[in-house]
Design a protein around this motif. Sequence first.
Motif, mmCIF file in Angstrom:
data_model
loop_
_atom_site.group_PDB
_atom_site.id
_atom_site.type_symbol
_atom_site.label_atom_id
_atom_site.label_comp_id
_atom_site.label_asym_id
_atom_site.label_seq_id
_atom_site.Cartn_x
_atom_site.Cartn_y
_atom_site.Cartn_z
ATOM 1 N N TYR A 54 29.507 -25.098 -21.345
ATOM 2 C CA TYR A 54 29.143 -25.785 -22.597
ATOM 3 C C TYR A 54 28.372 -27.040 -22.288
ATOM 4 O O TYR A 54 27.352 -27.306 -22.888
ATOM 5 N N GLY B 48 29.109 -24.815 -8.060
ATOM 6 C CA GLY B 48 28.707 -24.095 -9.269
ATOM 7 C C GLY B 48 28.016 -25.071 -10.214
ATOM 8 O O GLY B 48 27.365 -26.035 -9.782
ATOM 9 N N ARG B 49 28.233 -24.850 -11.520
ATOM 10 C CA ARG B 49 27.502 -25.658 -12.505
ATOM 11 C C ARG B 49 27.794 -27.155 -12.389
ATOM 12 O O ARG B 49 26.876 -27.976 -12.343
ATOM 13 N N THR B 50 29.088 -27.532 -12.352
ATOM 14 C CA THR B 50 29.377 -28.975 -12.342
ATOM 15 C C THR B 50 29.227 -29.577 -10.952
ATOM 16 O O THR B 50 28.671 -30.662 -10.803
ATOM 17 N N ASP C 25 31.210 -23.905 -0.356
ATOM 18 C CA ASP C 25 31.350 -22.910 -1.422
ATOM 19 C C ASP C 25 31.251 -21.549 -0.743
ATOM 20 O O ASP C 25 30.353 -21.349 0.092
ATOM 21 N N VAL D 82 36.072 -26.425 -8.383
ATOM 22 C CA VAL D 82 36.343 -24.985 -8.251
ATOM 23 C C VAL D 82 37.319 -24.553 -9.345
ATOM 24 O O VAL D 82 38.089 -25.362 -9.854
ATOM 25 N N VAL E 277 38.469 -33.234 -11.201
ATOM 26 C CA VAL E 277 38.242 -33.065 -12.646
ATOM 27 C C VAL E 277 38.386 -31.590 -13.017
ATOM 28 O O VAL E 277 38.069 -31.212 -14.148
ATOM 29 N N ASP F 161 41.246 -36.279 -13.575
ATOM 30 C CA ASP F 161 41.109 -35.990 -15.009
ATOM 31 C C ASP F 161 42.044 -34.853 -15.390
ATOM 32 O O ASP F 161 42.138 -34.482 -16.563
ATOM 33 N N PHE G 231 35.273 -33.026 -20.516
ATOM 34 C CA PHE G 231 34.427 -32.179 -21.376
ATOM 35 C C PHE G 231 34.033 -32.881 -22.679
ATOM 36 O O PHE G 231 33.200 -32.361 -23.429
HETATM 37 P P1 NAI Z 1 31.427 -22.568 -11.917
HETATM 38 O O1 NAI Z 1 32.055 -21.221 -12.084
HETATM 39 O O2 NAI Z 1 30.031 -22.792 -12.349
HETATM 40 O O3 NAI Z 1 31.519 -22.994 -10.379
HETATM 41 C C1 NAI Z 1 32.673 -22.815 -9.595
HETATM 42 C C2 NAI Z 1 32.220 -22.732 -8.144
HETATM 43 O O4 NAI Z 1 33.398 -22.698 -7.329
HETATM 44 C C3 NAI Z 1 31.419 -21.448 -7.818
HETATM 45 O O5 NAI Z 1 30.213 -21.793 -7.177
HETATM 46 C C4 NAI Z 1 32.341 -20.679 -6.886
HETATM 47 O O6 NAI Z 1 31.632 -19.924 -5.908
HETATM 48 C C5 NAI Z 1 33.126 -21.815 -6.261
HETATM 49 N N1 NAI Z 1 34.371 -21.422 -5.639
HETATM 50 C C6 NAI Z 1 35.221 -20.437 -5.993
HETATM 51 N N2 NAI Z 1 36.272 -20.398 -5.141
HETATM 52 C C7 NAI Z 1 36.063 -21.397 -4.233
HETATM 53 C C8 NAI Z 1 36.777 -21.866 -3.096
HETATM 54 N N3 NAI Z 1 37.927 -21.289 -2.731
HETATM 55 N N4 NAI Z 1 36.281 -22.916 -2.412
HETATM 56 C C9 NAI Z 1 35.120 -23.498 -2.766
HETATM 57 N N5 NAI Z 1 34.382 -23.082 -3.833
HETATM 58 C C10 NAI Z 1 34.860 -22.054 -4.550
HETATM 59 O O7 NAI Z 1 32.439 -23.575 -12.640
HETATM 60 P P2 NAI Z 1 32.117 -25.036 -13.203
HETATM 61 O O8 NAI Z 1 31.513 -24.944 -14.556
HETATM 62 O O9 NAI Z 1 31.428 -25.830 -12.168
HETATM 63 O O10 NAI Z 1 33.602 -25.607 -13.415
HETATM 64 C C11 NAI Z 1 34.524 -25.702 -12.337
HETATM 65 C C12 NAI Z 1 35.917 -25.868 -12.916
HETATM 66 O O11 NAI Z 1 35.980 -27.106 -13.621
HETATM 67 C C13 NAI Z 1 36.300 -24.821 -13.987
HETATM 68 O O12 NAI Z 1 36.824 -23.637 -13.399
HETATM 69 C C14 NAI Z 1 37.329 -25.533 -14.804
HETATM 70 O O13 NAI Z 1 38.623 -25.233 -14.287
HETATM 71 C C15 NAI Z 1 37.021 -27.007 -14.596
HETATM 72 N N6 NAI Z 1 36.571 -27.685 -15.800
HETATM 73 C C16 NAI Z 1 37.185 -28.857 -16.176
HETATM 74 C C17 NAI Z 1 36.788 -29.517 -17.326
HETATM 75 C C18 NAI Z 1 37.425 -30.809 -17.767
HETATM 76 O O14 NAI Z 1 37.259 -31.210 -18.937
HETATM 77 N N7 NAI Z 1 38.137 -31.545 -16.908
HETATM 78 C C19 NAI Z 1 35.739 -28.964 -18.176
HETATM 79 C C20 NAI Z 1 35.111 -27.755 -17.667
HETATM 80 C C21 NAI Z 1 35.522 -27.149 -16.523
#
Ligand code: NAI
Length: 338
Positions: free
Chosen positions: A105, A158-160, A179, A211, A238, A264, A304
Motif C-alpha cells: 500500500y 523487498g519493497r520496504t 536476502d 522480512v 518495523v 514499531d 503504515f
Molecule cells: P516484501 O515481500 O516486499 O519483502 C520481503 C523480503 O524479505 C523479500 O525480498 C524476501 O525475499 C525477503 N525474505 C524472506 N525471507 C527472508 C529471510 N529469511 N531472510 C532475509 N530476507 C528474507 O515485504 P515488504 O513490503 O518489504 O514488508 C516486509 C514486512 O514488513 C511485511 O511482511 C510485514 O510483516 C511488515 N510490515 C510492517 C508494517 C508496519 O506498519 N510496521 C507495514 C507493512 C509491512
Amino acid sequence: MNTPPPSIAVFDTKPYDRVSLCAAAAAKQLTWTFHSFRLESATAAAAEGANTACIFVNDHADAAAIDRLVQAGVSHLALRCAGFNNVDLPAARAAGLRVTRVPSYSPHAVAEHTIALLLTLNRKIHKAFNRVRELNFSLSGLVGFDLHGKTAGIIGTGRTGALVAQALRGFGMEVMAYDPYPQAAWAETHGITYADMTTVFQRADVLSLHVPLTPETQHLVTDRTLALMKPGAILINVSRGALVDTTYLIQHLKSSHLGGVALDVYEEEEGVFFEDLSAEMLQDDELARLLTFPNVLITSHQAFLTREALAEIARVTVDNALRAAQGQPALEETELTG
Ligand code: NAI
C-alpha cells in the motif's frame, strides 16, 4: 438476476479505518458492520450475515475462527494489511474461504517511519523535545553519531527494505544486505552489497529488519545473532515483533552490548499496541522492562499510518470485496492460497 451488494464485517476497527474504508466505498453499494473487537473464534459469529470479514494484523484467523466465519456465511476473508502470519491458510483453503490481502500500500510509509525511528533514536530527538519543553536546554547525554561513513545492514530487500537501503545510501552510509532472493541489478545501481546474514549482522552499525514473519524468520534475532552484532550497534524492527526474541534482546540491552533499539512492532503486541492503556496496569513485564531503557524507542505499529497508505489499503480492500461478491477472481497479487 442482480447480485446482492457485498456486506463486510470489519474487525478491530479504529476510527481512521472507518473513515478510509467508507471514503473508498463512496457511491458503491456496500454494507458495513464495524466491530472494535478483534476476530478470534469467540467473536467470529459477529460476522453473521456478511460475505466478507475484514481483518488486520492482530486478529486471529486460526482454524477455529475460520470454521465459525464459514458457519456464519462468510466466503471471503479480506486482510487490510500485507503480512498474513495470523491466518491459517491451509485451514482457509480446506474450508473454501477465499483470502485476500493488500500486498503493497505504501512501502514509502514504512520506510520513512524506519528512517524517522533511526534519526530520533540516534540523535535523541524524543529526549530533546521533552527537555526543551521543561526549559532544560542542556545537551548532556544527547550525543549521537554521524550516519555518514557507517555501515547499515538490511535484512530483506523487498519493497520496504529496498527503500530504506536507498535512503541510507543517501546519508552516505555503506549498505550491506541479506536476502535469499537478491536483486543484483538494483544493488549495483544503488551501490549496495549483498552478503550472507552472519556478515551483515557482524558489520552493521545499524541493522534493520524488513522480512515477513515465517517459521524460518521467527526469532531471527536471538542470543546467537545478537552476539554477532558490533558493540554499540542499533537494531530496528518495523516488520513483525516475533522476528526478535525479546528475552535475549533485554539481556543484550542490560549488558550495554547494544547501542540502541527502535521497535514499531513487538512479539506480544496483541491487545496492547493500538490501544489506550494509559489508565491501566501494564501486565507485560518484558514490555515494561524495554520501556525503562534510555536507548529504546518504541512506537505502536504505526509505520503504515499515512493518509496515502490508508487510502490505498481501503481502495484495494473494497475492490477485493466487490470482486468476491460478484464471483470474479481477485487480482492475482492480492490472492492468498494455502
Ligand atoms: P516484501 O515481500 O516486499 O519483502 C520481503 C523480503 O524479505 C523479500 O525480498 C524476501 O525475499 C525477503 N525474505 C524472506 N525471507 C527472508 C529471510 N529469511 N531472510 C532475509 N530476507 C528474507 O515485504 P515488504 O513490503 O518489504 O514488508 C516486509 C514486512 O514488513 C511485511 O511482511 C510485514 O510483516 C511488515 N510490515 C510492517 C508494517 C508496519 O506498519 N510496521 C507495514 C507493512 C509491512
